[in-house]
Design an enzyme around this catalytic site. Structure first.
Site, short mmCIF file in Angstrom:
data_model
loop_
_atom_site.label_atom_id
_atom_site.label_comp_id
_atom_site.label_asym_id
_atom_site.label_seq_id
_atom_site.Cartn_x
_atom_site.Cartn_y
_atom_site.Cartn_z
N LYS A 1 -6.15 17.90 37.68
CA LYS A 1 -5.83 18.83 36.61
C LYS A 1 -4.64 19.67 37.06
CE LYS A 1 -6.76 23.05 35.61
NZ LYS A 1 -5.50 23.49 34.93
N GLY A 17 -5.45 20.46 30.95
CA GLY A 17 -6.34 21.45 30.37
C GLY A 17 -6.25 22.77 31.09
N ASP A 18 -7.03 23.74 30.62
CA ASP A 18 -7.05 25.05 31.27
C ASP A 18 -8.25 25.15 32.20
OD1 ASP A 18 -9.23 25.37 29.55
OD2 ASP A 18 -8.15 26.68 28.16
N GLY A 19 -8.38 26.30 32.86
CA GLY A 19 -9.47 26.48 33.82
C GLY A 19 -10.85 26.40 33.20
N PRO A 20 -11.11 27.17 32.14
CA PRO A 20 -12.45 27.11 31.54
C PRO A 20 -12.81 25.75 30.95
CG PRO A 20 -11.31 29.13 30.88
CD PRO A 20 -10.29 28.25 31.56
N GLY A 21 -11.82 25.03 30.39
CA GLY A 21 -12.12 23.77 29.73
C GLY A 21 -12.20 22.57 30.64
N VAL A 22 -11.32 22.51 31.66
CA VAL A 22 -11.26 21.33 32.54
C VAL A 22 -11.52 21.70 34.00
CG1 VAL A 22 -9.75 19.50 33.41
CG2 VAL A 22 -9.73 20.07 30.99
N GLY A 23 -10.94 22.79 34.46
CA GLY A 23 -11.13 23.18 35.85
C GLY A 23 -12.59 23.41 36.20
N GLU A 34 -6.49 26.68 48.88
CA GLU A 34 -5.28 27.36 49.37
C GLU A 34 -4.94 28.39 48.31
OE1 GLU A 34 -1.77 28.72 49.29
OE2 GLU A 34 -1.20 26.65 48.78
N CYS A 36 3.21 31.42 47.48
CA CYS A 36 2.04 32.13 48.01
C CYS A 36 2.27 32.62 49.43
CB CYS A 36 0.81 31.23 47.95
SG CYS A 36 1.08 29.59 48.61
#
Length: 476
Positions: free
Chosen positions: A170, A201-207, A245, A279
């Protein structure tokens, strides 16, 4: 891009289970440049099923079979490098020459290093009568960020392929087009169906669906510490390996014996590179207290030389930051720094002069920053440098380590041994001495809230391997 609305599952570009779209915004113009599909748990299920089925055979492939796949992948990636650079430049705002040399180039080096590592890696060792075998961990869920997209995709995908794993990727929904192009490269290179799968997808939907999925054996995540915590919590119920990471607030220690002009100038460039969106950027510059004013003057002059502009413009050094939310966050931190008493010596609030559109940040330097200030403690992720003072080596090592993060540290000294001694005091996964060249075989990862596990080179390969002890294997 013909496949922008599709996912890559089981060796083919397919439609999502449920239609739902998202505009991809060009941060230089604030206008949509593409539309992608957003996936759901149903799409993740389909991708995981394909990866699990493919693992049964791919895990048993030989070293030479995997090397052949990686070499084909390298050939196609090199051929489509200019296309990849153009996409990355547009969707995440990197100046085109930088996108080609560094963004695409870092992915190239990770792929080359994965090949070199696999060529020499020993998967089995006999210890007495016990055979210690390192075997592919299984199906890996990969969640990657927008700031160094091909660097982070390739430093996960290439060693996972070398290890014999299958995967579901993702990418960030903010800069997903490069990953779709990478899926085309994978397809053209003849990677077996199901070995590599991509669901946008986004975090709530796929992550979250990837993190929770019971048939995923490992999650490799790169992103914010906040998101990393959510991934770890979602993965906990299935006891899968979680490799993270995360964020950073890296110290750059200029010891008293340095050439201050050179060290500060290079430190500003290191902080501002990629529009500050790294980062491990050296965002906290520590200078001897009696040379603080001199360092601030040098940093201000250095910052003034950076030219900001649209990613496709000629002669620019810095493009925009990724989007409106990031722009507003950085502006808020700049305002807070001024309110808390940091002295602004370059840049400041608002867009650069003459710009009224696009997510452009003025290259900014604060002097007289104290360790308690918000700008010294929170990750900015923009071209903003804080200069702090110290009195002694003991003092600066304490101040540098006084952070929840521990991704990287930087030390500058005319005496290599002095720099090495200071390096041993740093609580960070990497320490860079005297601005060295990037090393794609050095272990990359953090201490504390910067994550766990290591990537790059042999360390990246080993992160995708399980250890099996076959006791009595060597008995007569």
């Amino acid at each position: 891009m013909t496949n922008a609305l599709k996912f890559y599952i089981d060796g083919a570009f397919v439609d999502p289970a449920t239609p739902k779209t998202l505009a991809v915004v060009d941060p230089s113009t604030e206008e949509a440049c593409a539309t992608i599909s957003l996936g759901s748990a149903a799409d993740v299920d389909r991708a995981v099923t394909a990866a699990r089925r493919a693992f049964e055979t791919y895990a048993l492939t030989s070293r030479e079979e995997r090397l052949s796949i990686l070499r084909r992948l390298l050939a196609v990636y090199e051929r489509r490098a200019d296309e990849m650079a153009a996409i990355i430049s547009r969707e995440m705002g990197a100046p085109l020459p930088f996108a080609r040399a560094s963004q695409v180039g870092s992915g190239l080096r990770h792929l080359q290093v994965a090949i070199e590592t696999l060529e020499r890696f020993s998967f089995e060792t006999l210890r007495g009568t016990t055979l210690v075998a390192q075997e592919p961990i299984g199906v890996v869920g990969m969640i990657t960020p927008w700031n160094w997209p091909m660097n982070q995709i390739m430093c996960k995908v290439a060693p996972a392929l070398a290890a014999g794993c299958t995967m579901v990727l993702k990418p960030s929904e903010l800069a997903p087009l490069n990953a779709l192009l990478f899926a085309e490269i994978v397809d053209e290179a003849g990677v077996p169906p199901g070995v590599f799968n991509l669901v946008n997808g986004d975090g709530p939907g796929v992550g979250e669906a990837i993190s929770r999925h019971p048939d995923i054996d490992m999650v490799s995540f790169t992103g914010s510490t906040r998101a990393g915590i959510l991934v770890a919590k979602a993965a906990a119920d299935t006891i899968k390996r979680v490799h993270q990471e995360l964020g950073g607030k890296s110290a750059n220690i200029l010891l008293p014996d340095v050439d201050l002009e050179m060290a500060v100038t290079k430190g500003v460039a290191g902080c501002f590179g990629n529009s500050g969106q790294s980062c491990n950027a050296p965002t906290r510059m520590f200078v001897p207290a009696d040379r603080h004013e001199e360092a601030a003057d040098i940093a201000a002059r250095a910052a003034a030389r950076f030219k900001v502009g649209p990613a496709d413009a000629q002669g620019i050094d810095l493009g925009p930051v990724i989007g409106g939310a990031q722009y507003e966050k950085i502006q808020g931190l700049i305002d807070t720094a001024i309110a808390e008493g940091a002295r602004l010596v370059a840049g400041g609030p608002g867009r650069p002069d003459g710009m009224n559109r696009g997510y452009f940040i003025r290259p900014t330097v604060f002097a007289e920053v104290t360790p308690d200030m918000t700008i010294a403690r929170e990750e900015v992720f923009g071209p903003v440098l804080s200069i702090l003072s110290y009195e002694s080596e003991e003092d600066v090592s304490r101040l540098a380590n006084d952070t929840v993060y521990g991704l990287a540290s930087y030390i500058q000294s005319a005496d290599p041994e002095r720099a090495r001694r200071m390096a041993r005091r740093m609580r960070s996964g990497n320490v860079y001495l005297n601005y060295p060249a990037w090393d794609p075989e050095a272990p990359f990862g953090g201490y504390k809230q910067s994550g766990n596990g290591r990537e790059y080179g042999v360390f990246g390969l080993e992160s995708f391997l399980e250890i099996k002890g076959i006791v009595g294997y060597g008995a007569a």
